[in-house]
Design an enzyme around this catalytic site. Structure first.
Site, PDB file in Angstrom:
ATOM      1  N   LYS A  78     -33.387 -37.881 -32.949  1.00 20.44           N
ATOM      2  CA  LYS A  78     -34.031 -38.738 -31.681  1.00 20.44           C
ATOM      3  C   LYS A  78     -33.310 -38.119 -30.400  1.00 20.44           C
ATOM      4  CE  LYS A  78     -34.297 -43.729 -30.595  1.00 20.44           C
ATOM      5  NZ  LYS A  78     -33.890 -45.059 -31.058  1.00 20.44           N
ATOM      6  N   SER A 158     -38.244 -48.420 -31.249  1.00 21.67           N
ATOM      7  CA  SER A 158     -38.102 -47.172 -30.417  1.00 21.67           C
ATOM      8  C   SER A 158     -38.002 -45.904 -31.185  1.00 21.67           C
ATOM      9  CB  SER A 158     -37.009 -47.305 -29.113  1.00 21.67           C
ATOM     10  OG  SER A 158     -35.841 -47.217 -29.981  1.00 21.67           O
ATOM     11  N   SER A 182     -35.371 -51.157 -33.891  1.00 20.55           N
ATOM     12  CA  SER A 182     -35.896 -50.028 -33.370  1.00 20.55           C
ATOM     13  C   SER A 182     -35.815 -48.834 -34.788  1.00 20.55           C
ATOM     14  CB  SER A 182     -35.210 -49.242 -32.179  1.00 20.55           C
ATOM     15  OG  SER A 182     -35.446 -49.781 -31.309  1.00 20.55           O
TER      16      SER A 182
END
Lengths: 488, 95
Positions: A78, A158, A182
């Protein structure tokens, strides 16, 4: 021979050990698959040269009979994790061109164990969002589509890039982070497994901060076993993070397959929320039935302050964000937009560098912390947080684990939700876990009428991730695994 | 509690975010809808409840007050939009 990218981490690990294929072949297979899947926009940066060099080093270690627990396993990272010399922007314009001179603890742990980096994954800007529509790098597309439809769906957020990439088999597993849901919400939207460990389990050092008292790193993976393998490597006790808890990391994989007979599973009545689609409630009932059939005891419990978790979160998280994001001022890194003086330089930089959702949250945070409002908002929210935590503390007298739905709906379409508060409600079932610092896992439970994955969430006692993997695996055994039909 | 347009401008300035006049009414609406939604917390009886300061019961870690890191100013300034001789460059702040 089946395609190398279809292998789980545990299967790839076995194949590499047996020399059925090399780490270089495995990495090349993923790099090829990534190229073909660019329409998903899951990666913001691909790092093929680095990936091949890391894979070659893994092959050298494997040839000598050496190698760590993730030797040669290709992962996506990420964009929130600092990776030395590689694009790290939290999918924000304000960090334009930022390439850290250091490596986050979580990714250092993964490289120590032999993992290979394929690239950086798209996400909501600064991890603020539930649909991956706030990224400076554009929307991520969910590999899943409604039955008989070609319309794009969001992957959740997210960690939308992480979830989409894992579901599309363009990485073997991915790192992700979870501040209010998330990891678990995008995992539920994509038929993958995502675990947010106990606060303090993974070091936050080198992870771009959003809300420091809530942020935790964790993996998104194709199945429960892979998630256990990844968390074992990511978790550590880190002197560089004062909130990293001094607690040894157990072998999570060892509990997988252990019978759940006699375990007490809590069903919190407050999670039956008006307006939840019937198929989500039905999935929840089915999940309880599966566990009961395997010998678990189902216990109804009450978590009375559940409904206040989300509004309290939208005070605490923006407050901490407004403080953490103060560092993006056009001086030390990233974007700078000139102004007449230093203050206008700050204001112009932050106006151009932050997207709308980030600006909104920074302003909410600034307001609730401003003189005269601190007690009414922030202190009250932290008191409510104590009550939420006490609800769980009481529940642990009666149950070993809590079962809930992961999200109030399956994936939706981009642009479908435009009202901020409506978007926030996506985290209604996940956010309590962050507020109380507990571990939570999302495991696929089934498909909706329209053919979209839906997730079940298990919530555990502090540092009892082992039980989540054990019970998560029991759900997986009953529900089966779900793969998106390939259209890209 | 709700914010008016004057307060929106004040918050934006405190947050060091330039907001155009055209955007003020939109932000006023968005911030108020969030703040009104948050107000349901007023229903909760928090009398005698301690605010949460740490989710994990642990002692704050301490270490000896010694320098353990540093001496790489080039690394520190490498990502700066403007740097000179290992210093961050900013617009003039004192006359």
């Amino acid at each position: 021979m089946t395609s190398l990218t279809s292998l789980t981490i545990s299967a790839a690990r076995d194949g590499l050990k047996k020399k059925s294929f090399s780490a270089r072949e495995l990495t090349d297979a993923y790099l090829g698959a990534m190229e073909k899947a660019r329409i998903l926009n899951a990666y913001v940066v691909e790092t093929p040269d680095q990936a091949r060099a890391m894979a070659a080093a893994s092959d050298a270690r494997l040839a000598k009979g050496e190698g760590g627990s993730l030797e040669g396993i290709p992962l996506g990272i990420k964009d929130l994790f600092a990776t030395k010399g590689v694009h790290t922007q939290a999918a924000s314009h304000v960090l334009d061109g930022f390439k850290p001179t250091y490596e986050s603890t979580v990714t250092s742990n993964l490289w120590r164990d032999g993992a290979v980096m394929l690239g950086k994954l798209n996400m909501d800007e600064f991890a603020m969002g539930s649909s991956n529509e706030t990224s400076y790098y554009g929307n991520v597309i969910n590999p899943w589509r409604r039955r008989n439809s070609n319309a794009a769906l969001v992957p959740g957020g997210s960690s939308g890039g992480s979830a989409s990439a894992v579901a599309a088999h363009i990485c073997a597993g991915a790192t992700a982070t979870d501040t209010g849901g998330s990891i678990r919400q995008p995992a539920a939207f994509t038929g993958t497994v995502g675990i947010k460990p106990t606060y303090g389990r993974c070091s936050r050092w080198g992870v771009v901060a959003f809300a420091s008292s809530l942020d935790q790193a964790g993996p998104i993976a194709r199945d429960v076993r892979d998630a256990a393998i990844l968390l074992k490597s990511m978790a550590s006790v880190d002197p560089k993070d004062t909130t990293s808890v001094d607690h040894p990391v157990p072998d999570y994989e060892a509990v997988i397959g252990k019978p759940i007979k006699g375990l007490r599973v809590g069903i919190p009545r407050e999670y039956r929320v008006d307006g939840t689609p019937a198929e989500i409630d039905a999935l929840w009932d089915k999940g309880a039935k599966w566990l009961k059939e395997q010998g678990a005891e189902i216990v109804e419990i009450s978590l009375p302050h559940t409904k206040y978790a989300l509004p309290a979160y939208y005070i605490v998280a923006p407050a901490e964000a407004s403080s953490n994001l103060a560092r993006y001022d056009g001086v030390r890194y990233g974007l700078r937009v000139p102004g007449d003086d230093i203050v206008s330089m700050y204001e112009n930089t932050r106006a151009a560098g932050f997207g709308r959702e980030v600006q909104r949250r920074v302003m909410i945070g600034t307001y609730v912390l401003s003189a005269g409002y601190y007690d009414a908002y922030y202190v009250r929210a932290q008191k409510v947080r104590t009550l939420i935590k006490q609800d769980f503390d009481k529940a642990w007298d009666k149950v070993d684990v809590v079962l809930t739905p992961a999200t109030p709906s399956p994936a939706f379409a981009p642009g479908e939700i435009t009202d901020p508060v409506q978007m926030y409600l996506n985290d209604i079932f996940t956010v309590t876990v962050n507020m109380a610092g507990l571990p939570g896992i999302s495991v696929p439970g089934g498909l909706s009428e329209q053919g979209l994955p839906m997730g079940l969430q298990l919530i555990g006692k502090p540092f009892d991730e082992g039980t989540l993997f054990q019970v998560g695996h029991a759900i997986e055994e009953a529900a089966g695994k779900f793969e998106a039909p390939k259209w890209w | 509690m709700s914010v008016d347009q004057k307060t929106v401008r004040r918050i934006a300035h405190l947050a060091r975010i330039k907001v155009s006049e055209a955007d003020v009414p939109r932000l006023e609406g968005e911030l108020n809808s969030i703040l009104h939604w948050i107000e349901q917390l007023n229903e909760v009886n928090v009398e005698g409840v301690e605010p949460l300061t740490s989710v994990v019961a642990m002692k704050m870690k301490k270490r000896a007050d010694v320098v353990t890191d540093g001496n790489y100013p080039q690394d520190v300034t490498r990502n700066a939009p403007a740097a000179e001789d290992e210093f961050f460059m900013v617009p003039k702040v004192v006359e």
